[in-house]
Scaffold this motif. Structure first.
Motif, mmCIF file in Angstrom:
data_model
loop_
_atom_site.group_PDB
_atom_site.id
_atom_site.type_symbol
_atom_site.label_atom_id
_atom_site.label_comp_id
_atom_site.label_asym_id
_atom_site.label_seq_id
_atom_site.Cartn_x
_atom_site.Cartn_y
_atom_site.Cartn_z
ATOM 1 N N LEU A 4 0.837 -1.191 0.000
ATOM 2 C CA LEU A 4 0.000 0.000 0.000
ATOM 3 C C LEU A 4 0.874 1.244 0.000
ATOM 4 C CD1 LEU A 4 -2.536 -0.967 2.835
ATOM 5 C CD2 LEU A 4 -2.831 -1.325 0.372
ATOM 6 N N GLY A 6 0.204 5.590 0.613
ATOM 7 C CA GLY A 6 -0.713 6.689 0.855
ATOM 8 C C GLY A 6 -1.139 6.777 2.302
ATOM 9 N N ARG A 198 -4.766 -4.635 -8.664
ATOM 10 C CA ARG A 198 -4.471 -3.267 -8.262
ATOM 11 C C ARG A 198 -5.783 -2.584 -7.875
ATOM 12 N NH1 ARG A 198 -1.463 -2.002 -12.486
ATOM 13 N NH2 ARG A 198 -3.285 -1.735 -13.778
ATOM 14 N N ARG A 200 -7.638 1.074 -5.491
ATOM 15 C CA ARG A 200 -7.471 2.378 -4.849
ATOM 16 C C ARG A 200 -8.523 2.574 -3.772
ATOM 17 N NH1 ARG A 200 -4.143 6.074 -7.026
ATOM 18 N NH2 ARG A 200 -3.249 5.626 -9.080
ATOM 19 N N THR A 202 -9.738 5.565 -0.647
ATOM 20 C CA THR A 202 -10.008 6.997 -0.657
ATOM 21 C C THR A 202 -8.727 7.815 -0.800
ATOM 22 O OG1 THR A 202 -11.937 6.647 0.754
ATOM 23 C CG2 THR A 202 -11.065 8.893 0.619
ATOM 24 N N SER A 203 -7.686 7.404 -0.109
ATOM 25 C CA SER A 203 -6.444 8.193 -0.121
ATOM 26 C C SER A 203 -5.212 7.294 -0.196
ATOM 27 C CB SER A 203 -6.372 9.074 1.125
ATOM 28 O OG SER A 203 -6.525 8.293 2.303
ATOM 29 N N TRP A 204 -5.364 6.122 -0.818
ATOM 30 C CA TRP A 204 -4.231 5.221 -0.968
ATOM 31 C C TRP A 204 -4.417 4.371 -2.221
ATOM 32 C CZ3 TRP A 204 -5.735 0.188 -1.179
ATOM 33 C CH2 TRP A 204 -6.935 -0.171 -0.550
ATOM 34 N N SER A 205 -3.320 3.758 -2.670
ATOM 35 C CA SER A 205 -3.353 2.774 -3.752
ATOM 36 C C SER A 205 -2.644 1.526 -3.274
ATOM 37 C CB SER A 205 -2.707 3.332 -5.019
ATOM 38 O OG SER A 205 -1.367 3.723 -4.774
ATOM 39 N N LEU A 235 3.730 1.883 -7.726
ATOM 40 C CA LEU A 235 2.583 2.432 -7.007
ATOM 41 C C LEU A 235 2.592 3.946 -7.112
ATOM 42 C CD1 LEU A 235 2.148 0.459 -3.675
ATOM 43 C CD2 LEU A 235 0.548 0.625 -5.583
#
Length: 235
Positions: A4, A6, A198, A200, A202-205, A235
């Protein structure tokens, strides 16, 4: 395994518990467990935690991680590979420019890697195929992504892959402190089990092994797409 990038503090516990669930009983391996140790590396720019255990991931507590980069791996060792905390992933090596952490699902032909390294006295019984592959990466030039691209090419040229080459490579620049995660997937015989996904938040990948998405704990709202085969990405 999964990685991860983010602000993942809110979703991390559920994702980790999803890994624990499928590691105890993998739905894509007829209930087989990934019980041969686990580990993770976490880097947020100001602190770095690298931990490896011989116990299975489903016996562990959820790590206290919040943001930055994290790579988590639950091990199901290939036949004949050494066990114990020192052989759990992610493996670590460093040089004057980079510190690298490698997590690998699959199996390499380490005799062939040793041949490329020229290590005639290498002890096959005390070092994993994945760790030898990380040594190979450190003989190459470039940034982490470029090194992984070259190593992937060598794996094809010299038929290094026995089963699969699913790789997460966290690289930290020792001069700047900046970090990146490069990832790659390929296999002798491609199937759902070796597919990477892969997604995503809200605020991460993140990137995930396929089994984890079958867990009841995995966030149901997370849209996933298959990772392209035989292409190094970041990423």
């Amino acid at each position: 395994m999964f990685c991860l990038k983010g602000e993942f503090e809110e979703d991390f516990p559920a994702i980790f518990e999803a890994l624990q669930e499928v590691a105890r009983s993998d739905p894509l391996l007829h209930g087989e467990s990934h019980s041969d140790g686990w580990g993770y590396v976490y880097y947020d720019g100001s602190s770095l935690v690298h931990e490896r255990q011989r116990e299975p991931v489903y016996a562990a507590s959820v790590p206290n991680v919040k943001s930055g980069f994290v790579v988590v791996h639950a091990r199901n060792a290939a036949p004949g590979e050494p066990l114990g905390a020192l052989n759990s992933h992610p493996h670590r090596r460093s040089d004057r420019r980079y510190e690298l952490y490698l997590a690998h699902n699959g199996w390499f032909d380490k005799k062939k890697i040793i041949g490329l390294l020229g290590e005639r006295e290498a002890n096959l019984s005390t070092q994993t195929d994945s760790e030898f592959f990380l040594e190979l990466i450190f003989t190459l030039s470039g940034d982490p992504r470029e090194r992984l691209e070259t190593a992937a090419g060598l794996s094809k040229e010299h038929d290094l892959i026995k089963t699969a080459m699913n790789i997460f490579l966290l690289g930290v620049d020792r001069a700047t402190g900046s970090a990146t995660v490069a990832y790659y997937t390929d296999a002798k015989e491609y199937s759902e089990y070796v597919t990477l996904y892969r997604g995503r938040g809200t605020s991460w990948s993140g990137v995930f092994s396929s089994s984890i998405r079958f867990s009841s704990r995995f966030p149901s709202s997370l849209g996933l797409e298959k990772v392209e085969r035989d292409k190094v990405l970041e990423l």
